[in-house]
Design a protein around this motif. Structure first.
Motif, PDB file in Angstrom:
ATOM      1  N   ILE A   6      69.826  59.537  34.295  1.00 20.97           N
ATOM      2  CA  ILE A   6      71.072  58.790  34.358  1.00 20.97           C
ATOM      3  C   ILE A   6      70.736  57.317  34.410  1.00 20.97           C
ATOM      4  CG2 ILE A   6      73.202  58.425  35.663  1.00 20.97           C
ATOM      5  CD1 ILE A   6      72.729  61.196  36.905  1.00 20.97           C
ATOM      6  N   LEU A   7      71.235  56.568  33.455  1.00 23.00           N
ATOM      7  CA  LEU A   7      70.995  55.127  33.407  1.00 23.00           C
ATOM      8  C   LEU A   7      72.246  54.406  33.886  1.00 23.00           C
ATOM      9  CD1 LEU A   7      69.187  54.786  29.962  1.00 23.00           C
ATOM     10  CD2 LEU A   7      68.206  55.069  32.241  1.00 23.00           C
ATOM     11  N   ILE A   8      72.104  53.698  34.990  1.00 24.11           N
ATOM     12  CA  ILE A   8      73.206  52.922  35.537  1.00 24.11           C
ATOM     13  C   ILE A   8      72.936  51.467  35.237  1.00 24.11           C
ATOM     14  CG2 ILE A   8      74.502  52.385  37.630  1.00 24.11           C
ATOM     15  CD1 ILE A   8      73.453  54.997  38.799  1.00 24.11           C
ATOM     16  N   LEU A   9      73.748  50.879  34.389  1.00 24.22           N
ATOM     17  CA  LEU A   9      73.526  49.515  33.920  1.00 24.22           C
ATOM     18  C   LEU A   9      74.090  48.519  34.909  1.00 24.22           C
ATOM     19  CD1 LEU A   9      72.168  48.703  31.303  1.00 24.22           C
ATOM     20  CD2 LEU A   9      74.421  48.277  30.315  1.00 24.22           C
ATOM     21  N   ILE A  10      73.234  47.637  35.382  1.00 26.86           N
ATOM     22  CA  ILE A  10      73.645  46.593  36.319  1.00 26.86           C
ATOM     23  C   ILE A  10      73.372  45.250  35.677  1.00 26.86           C
ATOM     24  CG2 ILE A  10      73.366  45.666  38.637  1.00 26.86           C
ATOM     25  CD1 ILE A  10      74.339  48.475  38.693  1.00 26.86           C
ATOM     26  N   SER A  11      74.385  44.459  35.432  1.00 24.23           N
ATOM     27  CA  SER A  11      74.169  43.140  34.826  1.00 24.23           C
ATOM     28  C   SER A  11      73.460  42.223  35.796  1.00 24.23           C
ATOM     29  CB  SER A  11      75.510  42.511  34.432  1.00 24.23           C
ATOM     30  OG  SER A  11      75.318  41.167  34.043  1.00 24.23           O
ATOM     31  N   LEU A  12      72.477  41.498  35.290  1.00 28.64           N
ATOM     32  CA  LEU A  12      71.763  40.537  36.124  1.00 28.64           C
ATOM     33  C   LEU A  12      72.622  39.328  36.433  1.00 28.64           C
ATOM     34  CD1 LEU A  12      68.190  40.628  34.623  1.00 28.64           C
ATOM     35  CD2 LEU A  12      68.880  41.318  36.900  1.00 28.64           C
ATOM     36  N   ILE A  13      73.734  39.185  35.750  1.00 26.26           N
ATOM     37  CA  ILE A  13      74.611  38.045  36.014  1.00 26.26           C
ATOM     38  C   ILE A  13      75.478  38.318  37.227  1.00 26.26           C
ATOM     39  CG2 ILE A  13      76.473  36.621  35.056  1.00 26.26           C
ATOM     40  CD1 ILE A  13      75.362  37.222  32.289  1.00 26.26           C
ATOM     41  N   SER A  14      75.912  39.574  37.364  1.00 27.58           N
ATOM     42  CA  SER A  14      76.753  39.914  38.502  1.00 27.58           C
ATOM     43  C   SER A  14      75.918  40.014  39.759  1.00 27.58           C
ATOM     44  CB  SER A  14      77.462  41.247  38.243  1.00 27.58           C
ATOM     45  OG  SER A  14      76.521  42.286  38.160  1.00 27.58           O
ATOM     46  N   CYS A  15      76.563  39.935  40.882  1.00 27.96           N
ATOM     47  CA  CYS A  15      75.841  39.901  42.157  1.00 27.96           C
ATOM     48  C   CYS A  15      76.700  40.525  43.242  1.00 27.96           C
ATOM     49  CB  CYS A  15      75.488  38.462  42.528  1.00 27.96           C
ATOM     50  SG  CYS A  15      74.867  38.271  44.191  1.00 27.96           S
ATOM     51  N   VAL A  16      76.092  41.455  44.002  1.00 29.31           N
ATOM     52  CA  VAL A  16      76.770  42.025  45.156  1.00 29.31           C
ATOM     53  C   VAL A  16      76.495  41.138  46.359  1.00 29.31           C
ATOM     54  CG1 VAL A  16      76.939  44.033  46.653  1.00 29.31           C
ATOM     55  CG2 VAL A  16      76.506  44.331  44.207  1.00 29.31           C
ATOM     56  N   PRO A  17      77.523  40.582  47.010  1.00 29.33           N
ATOM     57  CA  PRO A  17      77.284  39.687  48.147  1.00 29.33           C
ATOM     58  C   PRO A  17      76.531  40.400  49.268  1.00 29.33           C
ATOM     59  CG  PRO A  17      79.562  39.553  47.403  1.00 29.33           C
ATOM     60  CD  PRO A  17      78.962  40.726  46.706  1.00 29.33           C
ATOM     61  N   ILE A  18      75.517  39.724  49.791  1.00 30.25           N
ATOM     62  CA  ILE A  18      74.722  40.284  50.879  1.00 30.25           C
ATOM     63  C   ILE A  18      74.826  39.355  52.080  1.00 30.25           C
ATOM     64  CG2 ILE A  18      72.417  41.041  51.570  1.00 30.25           C
ATOM     65  CD1 ILE A  18      73.588  42.652  49.279  1.00 30.25           C
ATOM     66  N   SER A 687      65.382  45.427  47.250  1.00 29.26           N
ATOM     67  CA  SER A 687      66.283  44.422  46.692  1.00 29.26           C
ATOM     68  C   SER A 687      65.644  43.777  45.467  1.00 29.26           C
ATOM     69  CB  SER A 687      66.581  43.348  47.741  1.00 29.26           C
ATOM     70  OG  SER A 687      67.272  42.260  47.174  1.00 29.26           O
ATOM     71  N   PHE A 688      66.473  43.528  44.447  1.00 28.87           N
ATOM     72  CA  PHE A 688      66.029  42.873  43.215  1.00 28.87           C
ATOM     73  C   PHE A 688      66.828  41.586  43.049  1.00 28.87           C
ATOM     74  CE2 PHE A 688      65.333  47.352  42.920  1.00 28.87           C
ATOM     75  CZ  PHE A 688      64.129  47.510  42.251  1.00 28.87           C
ATOM     76  N   ASP A 689      66.109  40.463  42.966  1.00 31.02           N
ATOM     77  CA  ASP A 689      66.741  39.144  42.831  1.00 31.02           C
ATOM     78  C   ASP A 689      66.337  38.504  41.508  1.00 31.02           C
ATOM     79  OD1 ASP A 689      67.392  39.773  45.403  1.00 31.02           O
ATOM     80  OD2 ASP A 689      66.744  37.877  46.274  1.00 31.02           O
ATOM     81  N   ARG A 690      67.228  37.673  41.006  1.00 31.29           N
ATOM     82  CA  ARG A 690      66.905  36.848  39.838  1.00 31.29           C
ATOM     83  C   ARG A 690      67.712  35.566  39.917  1.00 31.29           C
ATOM     84  NH1 ARG A 690      67.645  36.250  34.043  1.00 31.29           N
ATOM     85  NH2 ARG A 690      65.617  36.119  33.026  1.00 31.29           N
ATOM     86  N   ASP A 691      67.033  34.457  39.661  1.00 30.53           N
ATOM     87  CA  ASP A 691      67.670  33.145  39.722  1.00 30.53           C
ATOM     88  C   ASP A 691      68.334  32.906  41.080  1.00 30.53           C
ATOM     89  OD1 ASP A 691      66.905  32.641  37.087  1.00 30.53           O
ATOM     90  OD2 ASP A 691      68.736  33.547  36.289  1.00 30.53           O
ATOM     91  N   GLY A 692      67.682  33.401  42.143  1.00 29.53           N
ATOM     92  CA  GLY A 692      68.183  33.161  43.487  1.00 29.53           C
ATOM     93  C   GLY A 692      69.326  34.049  43.907  1.00 29.53           C
ATOM     94  N   LYS A 693      69.710  35.021  43.083  1.00 25.86           N
ATOM     95  CA  LYS A 693      70.824  35.910  43.406  1.00 25.86           C
ATOM     96  C   LYS A 693      70.341  37.356  43.497  1.00 25.86           C
ATOM     97  CE  LYS A 693      74.345  33.098  41.055  1.00 25.86           C
ATOM     98  NZ  LYS A 693      75.377  33.091  39.990  1.00 25.86           N
ATOM     99  N   THR A 694      70.860  38.080  44.473  1.00 28.88           N
ATOM    100  CA  THR A 694      70.580  39.500  44.576  1.00 28.88           C
ATOM    101  C   THR A 694      71.447  40.237  43.570  1.00 28.88           C
ATOM    102  OG1 THR A 694      70.040  39.329  46.919  1.00 28.88           O
ATOM    103  CG2 THR A 694      70.580  41.512  46.083  1.00 28.88           C
ATOM    104  N   VAL A 695      70.804  40.942  42.640  1.00 26.91           N
ATOM    105  CA  VAL A 695      71.552  41.604  41.574  1.00 26.91           C
ATOM    106  C   VAL A 695      71.566  43.121  41.723  1.00 26.91           C
ATOM    107  CG1 VAL A 695      71.176  39.734  39.936  1.00 26.91           C
ATOM    108  CG2 VAL A 695      69.499  41.582  40.100  1.00 26.91           C
TER     109      VAL A 695
END
Length: 722
Positions: A6-18, A687-695
């Motif tokens: 099962i592939l769950i696509l998570i955009s690196l642009i979106s971010c879940v607030p932590i 946790s996976f971060d990119r450009d300072g945001k947790t994605v």
């Protein structure tokens, strides 16, 4: 059994607030593993200190150095040289009172500061502080406080004199200049008390309950054409001792907080991981030139402190890159990048085209063709390398430099930077040129066997360093990786279509030596060769590092059997070099066996000098063998995080011993940073971060696929149903 992915696509642009309080980074417990001695033993090994640019063995009495080494001070193009001092000698200390009555010395690996306090039964009492500046890497500070309430401490000052024109600039400033040697050099020394010349010797005196600080600068013409004035300016600092200490501590703290943080369970692996990190920054990452195997230490008579491509100069690039220190990794990689030298190295390594007689260890191995002609685009990395980037050839027939797996290792230094830290300029100007150049070198070496219907390689020296045979396994795996990766980069950049096709054709038809059950060291290997000891059988290390993208091409059952048989033939690591143990550990980790990886890397920690402050090349030989340190860092990181072939795996090969472990901001493909916490053997959070945001966050251990096209993460969740 059916496997459903099962592939769950998570955009690196979106971010879940932590919420910040839910995810607090812990910093590494460096100071827990400081070097500490509370008994003075004359035979104990000195502590190795440095700041990447300069360093040496600090005297056990805390009064300076017998000799200092510098990254940019060369006797000639292949050998570095040291200078004596600066060192203080107590003039009034009775000869019969040479062993301190009380003694404590501590090298703080968090900030590189060495403090020593000692008293003599009939003589002086003092406290010394020594460190190489993190702010200005051309500065050394030595500060001595006289703890006696009534007596002056009179000291003889040892400085570099031979070959230098010495002048006293001021009552407290000395200058030594040498504008005529291969390396044009000047040094300045400034004390905050007068420096007096008495009977041809320089002396200083420290009053009771007073502190004297000595600032020492050395600059070469490699740093600046105005090296004399630069060095003079270096010592004109207005800081007092406390300000120097504060600045040093802040700069080291900033360094540690700016890279990844790894929290390992207490034990020998943790101790030497953190000590290795300190040693990495003490010996590597200079602005100019690359470190030798025993940088700032006692050089091996043959190596002369020049660098090896797959030695500390190469492993350090990987260590910096995998710890999240792009700046140091890039700086060092650019010093490996010498296009003219890399091209000339092909002619140095293979001085004749057409059929040539191969003489190995004074015996003929017949006629062989290495190159039909010289390809103007071909590049080759030197094995041992001059300061200008040229391969150093020994005047014997052992052919150390025909270890051509070195080209995959050298190229991997650029690939890992492009892989972790996307930068099109670096890719176009550095990574692809060396990829293309080494692929063309392999294309020139590969020969076609029309009877067998495959490509093979002419006799090359194995990474084991004691066999010269056709298609040695490590060279074949290195060549296949170079060819495949170069074609992939060319396709990405839309370049060299014809070369892409050629490289992939050779890659697909370059035969990997093997039989029905295992991989072989070379073509027609009868497996009768004994292993173990300094050389041993090493080629199976290349099942993993640094050619990680090859792993899917390997038959895992054969690789497993090959590694197990090799370990037995190598007598379970008896006499093995430290970095070879680590290399096998890394291979085990990338093949998914964390227990073996841990066991092998733990063996490295047993190769300590008798006083327990240095890791040796092998037991009792070459203390502070730095490739063992930088490779040890990688052996631990490879059990915590792996990122290749567009897949990121957290905790991919944890040993049973590691039930509680955590890491923060370890780099992965595409600029992603990964943090993870394991408690009681179970994942707490990843946790996976990119450009300072947790994605993306996970509460279970699942591999994650990075999509290089649209920069998304895809969770790969495997469910098994009967």
């Amino acid at each position: 059994m059916k496997l459903m992915v099962i592939l769950i696509l998570i955009s690196l642009i979106s971010c879940v607030p932590i919420k910040e309080e839910e995810w607090m980074r812990s910093e590494m417990p460096m100071e827990r593993y400081n070097f500490i001695r509370e008994v003075y033993a004359p035979d104990d090994l000195e502590f190795l200190m440095g700041n990447g640019e300069m360093g040496g063995w600090a005297r056990k009495d805390g009064l300076g150095f017998e000799n200092l080494w510098f990254t940019d001070v060369w006797e000639d193009s292949v050998a570095r040289k040291s200078f004596p001092g600066p060192k203080l000698t107590l003039l009034d200390q009775p000869l019969q009172d040479s062993i301190p009555e009380t003694y404590r010395t501590e090298l703080n690996i968090r900030n590189g500061i060495l403090t020593t306090h000692l008293t003599y039964k009939e003589g002086e009492e003092y406290e010394s502080t020594i460190f190489f500046s993190k702010t200005n890497k051309h500065l050394l500070l030595i500060s001595i406080r006289n703890e006696s309430p009534i007596h002056d401490i009179r000291c003889l000052l040892k400085i570099p004199e031979v070959g230098f024109n010495i002048s006293q600039i001021d009552r407290n400033i000395l200058q030594g200049s040498d504008p005529f040697s291969f390396t044009k050099t000047v040094w300045h020394l400034k004390a905050d008390v007068p420096v007096k010349k008495i009977n041809g010797e320089y002396r200083i005196s420290i009053a009771p309950h007073k502190r004297v600080t000595i600032i020492y600068s050395l600059v070469t013409h490699f740093d600046s054409s105005e090296y004399v004035s630069v060095s003079a300016e270096n010592i004109e600092v207005n800081n007092n001792f406390e300000q120097f200490i504060q600045e040093q501590e802040e700069n080291w703290d900033n360094q540690w907080s700016g890279i990844a943080s790894v929290i390992l369970p207490d034990g020998e692996n943790a101790k030497w991981f953190y000590r290795s990190l300190y040693t990495l920054y003490a010996t590597a990452g200079a602005d100019k030139f690359l470190p030798g195997e025993l940088q700032f230490s006692i050089p091996d008579p043959d190596w002369k402190m020049h660098h090896f491509t797959y030695g500390h100069a190469g492993w350090s690039v990987w260590a910096f890159a995998m710890m999240g220190d792009r700046e140091h990794a890039v700086k060092m990689a650019k010093w490996h990048f010498k296009p003219d030298a890399l091209k000339e190295n092909v002619r140095i390594l293979f001085p004749e085209t057409g059929p040539v007689e191969l003489i190995y260890q004074e015996k003929s191995k017949g006629m062989h063709t290495y190159l039909d002609s010289y390809n103007p685009d071909a590049m080759a990395f030197g094995h041992e390398v001059s300061c200008e980037g040229y391969n150093i050839t020994y005047p014997n027939t052992k052919h150390w430099d025909l270890q051509r797996h070195t080209d995959a290792f050298g190229t991997s230094l650029f690939h890992i930077i492009s892989h972790y830290y996307p930068d099109n300029e670096f890719l176009v100007n550095y990574t692809y040129p060396v990829m293309k150049g080494t692929a063309e070198m392999w294309s020139s070496l590969a020969g076609w066997d029309s009877l067998m219907g495959y490509y093979y390689l002419p006799p090359l020296l194995s990474v084991s360093e004691n066999i010269m045979e056709k298609s040695v396994l490590d060279a074949v795996l290195a060549a296949r990786w170079n060819l495949k990766m170069s074609a992939g980069y060319a396709k990405k950049l839309d370049l060299d279509k014809k070369l892409q096709d050629k490289w992939m054709h050779i890659y697909e038809h370059l035969y990997v030596p093997q039989n029905d059950t295992i991989y072989l060291e070379y073509l027609e290997d009868d497996q009768s060769r004994s292993g173990g000891g300094y050389f041993g059988i090493r080629a199976p290390m290349y099942f993993g590092f640094p050619v990680l993208e090859n792993i899917p091409d390997i038959n895992m059952d054969k690789a497993r059997r090959s590694l197990d048989i090799t370990w037995g033939r190598n007598r379970q690591g008896e006499g093995m070099i430290s970095f070879i143990l680590n290399w096998f550990a890394i291979a085990e980790a990338y093949l998914g066996n964390g227990n073996n990886a841990f066991k092998l890397s733990l063996l490295t920690t047993t190769l300590q000098d008798p006083s327990g402050v240095a890791l040796c090349e092998v037991q009792g030989y070459n203390p502070y063998f730095l490739t063992g340190y930088s490779s040890f860092i990688l052996s631990q990181l490879s059990m915590l995080l792996q990122s290749f072939n567009d897949t990121i795996r957290a905790f991919p090969a944890l040993p049973d011993e590691w039930e509680d472990v955590e890491f923060y901001d370890l780099p992965a493909q595409g600029g992603v940073k990964v943090s993870g916490i394991m408690r009681s053997g179970k994942v707490n959070r990843i946790s996976f971060d990119r450009d300072g945001k947790t994605v993306l966050e996970l509460d279970q251990n699942l591999p994650v696929r990075f999509n290089p096209v649209n920069h998304t993460l895809e969770i790969i969740e495997a469910e098994k149903s009967l």
